[in-house]
Design an enzyme around this catalytic site. Sequence first.
Site, mmCIF file in Angstrom:
data_model
loop_
_atom_site.group_PDB
_atom_site.id
_atom_site.type_symbol
_atom_site.label_atom_id
_atom_site.label_comp_id
_atom_site.label_asym_id
_atom_site.label_seq_id
_atom_site.Cartn_x
_atom_site.Cartn_y
_atom_site.Cartn_z
ATOM 1 N N ASP A 24 -17.473 95.328 -54.979
ATOM 2 C CA ASP A 24 -17.207 94.719 -53.965
ATOM 3 C C ASP A 24 -18.274 93.677 -53.305
ATOM 4 O OD1 ASP A 24 -15.505 95.636 -50.786
ATOM 5 O OD2 ASP A 24 -16.405 93.804 -51.369
ATOM 6 N N ASN A 38 -11.568 78.524 -48.145
ATOM 7 C CA ASN A 38 -10.742 77.226 -47.973
ATOM 8 C C ASN A 38 -11.353 76.296 -47.222
ATOM 9 O OD1 ASN A 38 -9.709 77.646 -44.957
ATOM 10 N ND2 ASN A 38 -8.791 79.478 -45.958
ATOM 11 N N GLY A 46 -8.111 87.647 -49.647
ATOM 12 C CA GLY A 46 -8.733 87.770 -50.821
ATOM 13 C C GLY A 46 -10.333 88.183 -50.557
ATOM 14 N N VAL A 47 -11.358 87.442 -51.145
ATOM 15 C CA VAL A 47 -12.691 87.745 -50.865
ATOM 16 C C VAL A 47 -12.967 87.055 -49.383
ATOM 17 C CG1 VAL A 47 -14.936 86.528 -51.391
ATOM 18 C CG2 VAL A 47 -13.356 87.263 -53.208
ATOM 19 N N ASP A 48 -12.269 86.126 -49.048
ATOM 20 C CA ASP A 48 -12.649 85.401 -47.733
ATOM 21 C C ASP A 48 -12.179 86.337 -46.621
ATOM 22 O OD1 ASP A 48 -11.539 82.137 -46.398
ATOM 23 O OD2 ASP A 48 -13.133 83.538 -45.930
ATOM 24 N N GLY A 133 -8.394 83.723 -57.977
ATOM 25 C CA GLY A 133 -7.279 84.630 -57.394
ATOM 26 C C GLY A 133 -6.028 83.374 -56.750
ATOM 27 N N ALA A 134 -6.083 83.425 -55.454
ATOM 28 C CA ALA A 134 -4.976 82.625 -54.966
ATOM 29 C C ALA A 134 -4.873 81.150 -55.469
ATOM 30 C CB ALA A 134 -5.332 82.522 -53.287
HETATM 31 N N1 APR Z 1 -15.470 91.307 -53.978
HETATM 32 C C1 APR Z 1 -15.450 90.549 -55.278
HETATM 33 N N2 APR Z 1 -14.427 90.068 -55.716
HETATM 34 C C2 APR Z 1 -13.298 90.037 -54.977
HETATM 35 C C3 APR Z 1 -13.240 90.722 -53.776
HETATM 36 C C4 APR Z 1 -14.215 91.373 -53.516
HETATM 37 N N3 APR Z 1 -14.020 92.093 -52.034
HETATM 38 N N4 APR Z 1 -11.829 90.481 -53.340
HETATM 39 C C5 APR Z 1 -11.285 89.688 -54.238
HETATM 40 N N5 APR Z 1 -12.149 89.412 -55.320
HETATM 41 C C6 APR Z 1 -11.725 88.457 -56.227
HETATM 42 C C7 APR Z 1 -10.551 88.447 -56.816
HETATM 43 O O1 APR Z 1 -10.006 89.353 -57.902
HETATM 44 C C8 APR Z 1 -10.484 86.971 -57.602
HETATM 45 O O2 APR Z 1 -11.028 87.274 -58.874
HETATM 46 O O3 APR Z 1 -12.333 87.038 -56.044
HETATM 47 C C9 APR Z 1 -11.759 86.223 -56.968
HETATM 48 C C10 APR Z 1 -11.034 84.961 -56.048
HETATM 49 O O4 APR Z 1 -10.014 85.350 -55.455
HETATM 50 P P1 APR Z 1 -9.635 84.863 -53.998
HETATM 51 O O5 APR Z 1 -10.323 85.570 -53.170
HETATM 52 O O6 APR Z 1 -8.059 84.815 -53.885
HETATM 53 O O7 APR Z 1 -10.409 83.117 -53.866
HETATM 54 P P2 APR Z 1 -9.632 82.107 -54.478
HETATM 55 O O8 APR Z 1 -8.829 82.098 -55.743
HETATM 56 O O9 APR Z 1 -10.725 81.224 -54.616
HETATM 57 O O10 APR Z 1 -8.746 81.388 -53.321
HETATM 58 C C11 APR Z 1 -9.207 81.095 -52.221
HETATM 59 O O11 APR Z 1 -7.708 82.376 -50.949
HETATM 60 O O12 APR Z 1 -8.616 84.166 -49.506
HETATM 61 C C12 APR Z 1 -7.913 82.613 -49.728
HETATM 62 O O13 APR Z 1 -9.351 81.523 -47.850
HETATM 63 C C13 APR Z 1 -9.134 81.740 -49.140
HETATM 64 O O14 APR Z 1 -7.573 79.903 -49.245
HETATM 65 C C14 APR Z 1 -8.574 80.280 -49.690
HETATM 66 C C15 APR Z 1 -8.028 81.075 -50.983
#
Ligand code: APR
Length: 288
Positions: A24, A38, A46-48, A133-134
């Site tokens: 994490d 974003n 997600g990470v955000d 991810g998203a």
């Molecule tokens: N630690 C490490 N990696 C993580 C964590 C965490 N706590 N949570 C999720 N991930 C991984 C996911 O499995 C994925 O592989 O981070 C990667 C990126 O996923 P997202 O968080 O969905 O980011 P992204 O694909 O860049 O999409 C960004 O999603 O959360 C929204 O506000 C954000 O609109 C933006 C979009």
Amino acid sequence: MSRGSDPPLMQRPLSERVTVVEGDITEQHVDAIVNAANESLLGGGGVDGAIHRAAGPGLLAECRRLGGCQPGDAKITAGYNLPARFVIHTVGPVWQGGTHGEDDLLASCYTRSLELAEARGIRTIAFPAISTGAFGFPLPRATVIAVRTVLSFLSRSDSISQVIFVCHGKRAFDLYLDAVCELAGEYATPTGLHPPAPTTQGTGRGVLQEQVRAQLGTIEEVWGVRFVDKERLARTIGERCGDRWGADSVTAGLNSWVAVLGKKGDIEVPPGVLDRILDGTRQRFSHR
Ligand code: APR
């Protein structure tokens, strides 16, 4: 962090400055973590979402004053309640099939984040798998872009001592570890010293074991551990790898194993773990 006896940062193999862990990103004790944000910079899932939850309301309040962020760019804030002192917010590309400049935008996220870190004197930085991810960017393709971009930056600069790729899940961990082991040897260090090219006869055993011993010492220094079986490790790796490429790959794998282990003090590498790392390296380097 380096000892007097350690070679200067720039003459250490790049694989020692890049670590792959499964975990994490909000729990990483580094100078800065990178947020996959974003354009609004006002939080999300997600990470955000995880970073904003862990950092607390102060992070959002500061983000509100940043005026958003363009895809491929990055902005920096304090880390608030996070273990990390800083958060670097970057906006990855939304995957649209690969024909809308997504690769370059994703590479720019890593480069801009590292440039910001360098400008702020940040030495250790952790990245998530941005856009995978998203935003739907295919993970294998994003992994190679991330690793190549980071290795290329590190090969030109000695400002960052450690980059940690924090993977969510075993598939991402395996992809990143393979990419680092496979690609680290392709980047010269800024001093122009390539890691010694593999020789058909392999490097002298004694020299190779000495180099492995030094790399094990660096891993001990970075993670605050002591390999209780260091001599046996150096000897085994030197004998079973045969050349510098293979040895660098195995010590990169050991570096990530130690990072995931999360222990301090005396540690012993179980034979099964070493065999798995050695076998993985042999498969990767079998074509050389
Ligand atoms: N630690 C490490 N990696 C993580 C964590 C965490 N706590 N949570 C999720 N991930 C991984 C996911 O499995 C994925 O592989 O981070 C990667 C990126 O996923 P997202 O968080 O969905 O980011 P992204 O694909 O860049 O999409 C960004 O999603 O959360 C929204 O506000 C954000 O609109 C933006 C979009």
